[in-house]
Scaffold this motif. Structure first.
Motif, PDB file in Angstrom:
ATOM      1  N   ARG A   1       0.662  -1.255  -0.043  1.00 13.94           N
ATOM      2  CA  ARG A   1      -0.022  -0.088   0.016  1.00 13.94           C
ATOM      3  C   ARG A   1       0.727   1.236   0.022  1.00 13.94           C
ATOM      4  O   ARG A   1       0.312   2.304  -0.308  1.00 13.94           O
TER       5      ARG A   1
ATOM      6  N   SER B   1       3.271   3.827  -1.418  1.00 15.98           N
ATOM      7  CA  SER B   1       3.532   3.988  -2.830  1.00 15.98           C
ATOM      8  C   SER B   1       4.927   4.290  -3.161  1.00 15.98           C
ATOM      9  O   SER B   1       5.804   4.619  -2.248  1.00 15.98           O
TER      10      SER B   1
ATOM     11  N   TYR C   1      -0.332  -2.264   9.597  1.00 16.36           N
ATOM     12  CA  TYR C   1      -1.640  -1.231   9.476  1.00 16.36           C
ATOM     13  C   TYR C   1      -2.496  -1.690  10.487  1.00 16.36           C
ATOM     14  O   TYR C   1      -3.429  -0.878  10.877  1.00 16.36           O
TER      15      TYR C   1
ATOM     16  N   GLY D   1      -0.365   3.674   7.661  1.00 16.15           N
ATOM     17  CA  GLY D   1      -1.744   3.248   7.325  1.00 16.15           C
ATOM     18  C   GLY D   1      -2.971   4.382   7.781  1.00 16.15           C
ATOM     19  O   GLY D   1      -2.666   5.067   8.814  1.00 16.15           O
TER      20      GLY D   1
END
Length: 369
Positions: free
Chosen positions: A282, A284, A325, A340
């Motif tokens: 997740r 980037s 997360y 997260g």
């Protein structure tokens, strides 16, 4: 009906005793439905109470009360369950009315003395009730030193991390600060300390999950954010500097995601125990590039091209990102970088780097730097 009441009393008593043993006695990380249901209800209530204020600080202040309320709730539910169980047993094995049964059960359970001593055939139940109340309270009292000892060990390392990785902690900031102050040689010891702490957290927080509700004394500190920061720093170190990275970096990443998986099993969180290194994460690529540029500007060396290092960093992070997360979300940790989303709306808080206060070499009366 009296037979049914007796059987219900025995069943309820066994359920309560089983819950006490699972939560306070058995060191195995067994699932305790009572703890997690109390946790869920009280967490929701406290978050709703703080929601109108609309800030993370309000959430943190409200959730500070979560752990003590869970402990009090556990004791209340256990004693109430025993009171109902012994009431059913007394009513089911005698001609006592409901009112007299509950009065005698309560009198025995809380060691106030027998409500009546005329029924010798009920003495065994009275004796059990009289022993149960003090035993449950004594186990709860003995439980607290274990919790606070584990809490103190955890928070000592989290506090020490603040000067190294910022507040809230962030992995790239940890590497950048070590380069800025020329303390890169301290990184192996830091990784060793957090490897041991990760093992400690994995053992203590899976066996005594109420520890997850204990928050750090300062609102911008969190054990799960700190662990993520150290693991991210180690993963970046291994990805960017495969030849010079200390072996402790590999070990702390392994210890970290092993601890998270132990806690995840205790919480019944689904996770992939053997993720593919090529699985997308997740975080980037743009966030990764920004972090690498920041630590490079701080003087951190690179032995591998940034693009190639991304593949290796992603291969490390896929082992713990999803579970990390989820733990940060459930624990309502400070919304730090690379940790997260949360269940409450709050902006991500970057670590504040202290101002460079070193004197200028040209200052009067000072030797050149």
């Amino acid at each position: 009906m009296r037979l049914i009441h007796t059987l219900l009393g025995v069943l309820l008593l066994l359920l309560v005793v089983g819950s006490i043993l699972r939560t306070l006695v058995v060191p195995r990380g067994l699932y305790s439905a009572l703890v997690f249901r109390l946790w869920a209800v009280l967490r929701t209530t406290l978050r709703l109470w703080a929601a109108p204020f609309g800030t993370y600080r309000a959430q943190d202040r409200a959730l500070t009360w979560l752990a003590p309320l869970v402990l009090l709730g556990m004791l209340t539910v256990w004693l109430s369950g025993m009171l109902v169980a012994y009431t059913l047993l007394l009513h089911g094995t005698s001609e006592l009315s409901w009112s007299v049964s509950i009065r005698e059960a309560g009198s025995s359970l809380f060691t106030l003395g027998y409500a009546s001593g005329e029924r010798l055939q009920l003495s065994a139940i009275d004796f059990m009730a009289a022993a149960s109340g003090p035993l449950v309270i004594a186990l709860q009292i003995a439980y607290l030193p274990t919790l606070y000892a584990a809490y103190q060990r955890r928070e000592t390392e989290v506090t020490l991390l603040q000067s190294r990785a910022g507040e809230p902690a962030w992995g790239p900031e940890l590497l950048a600060r070590q380069s800025l102050v020329d303390t890169e040689t301290a990184l192996p010891q830091l990784y060793r300390d957090w490897e041991r702490l990760a093992a400690d957290i994995g053992e203590s927080h899976s066996n005594y999950p109420v520890l997850l509700a204990f928050r750090s004394p300062q609102p911008n500190r969190s054990w799960v954010v700190g662990l993520i920061a150290v693991m991210d720093a180690a993963a970046l170190h291994l990805a960017l500097c495969p030849r010079s990275a200390p072996p402790e970096a590999r070990l702390v990443v392994r210890a970290g995601f092993t601890a998270m998986r132990d806690i995840g099993r205790a919480l019944r969180i689904d996770f992939d125990a053997d993720p593919d290194p090529d699985t997308p994460i997740r975080l980037s690529y743009a966030e990764y590039l920004g972090a690498v540029a920041m630590i490079t500007a701080a003087g951190f060396p690179r032995e591998r091209p940034t693009e190639d290092a991304w593949l290796h960093f992603r291969g490390w992070r896929v082992n713990y990102e999803a579970l990390a997360y989820e733990l940060a979300r459930r624990g309502d940790a400070v919304p730090a970088l690379w940790t997260g989303p949360r269940d409450f709306r709050a902006p991500v808080i970057p670590p504040a780097r202290p101002t460079d206060r070193r004197p200028e070499s040209s200052a009067p009366g000072l030797p050149p730097a």
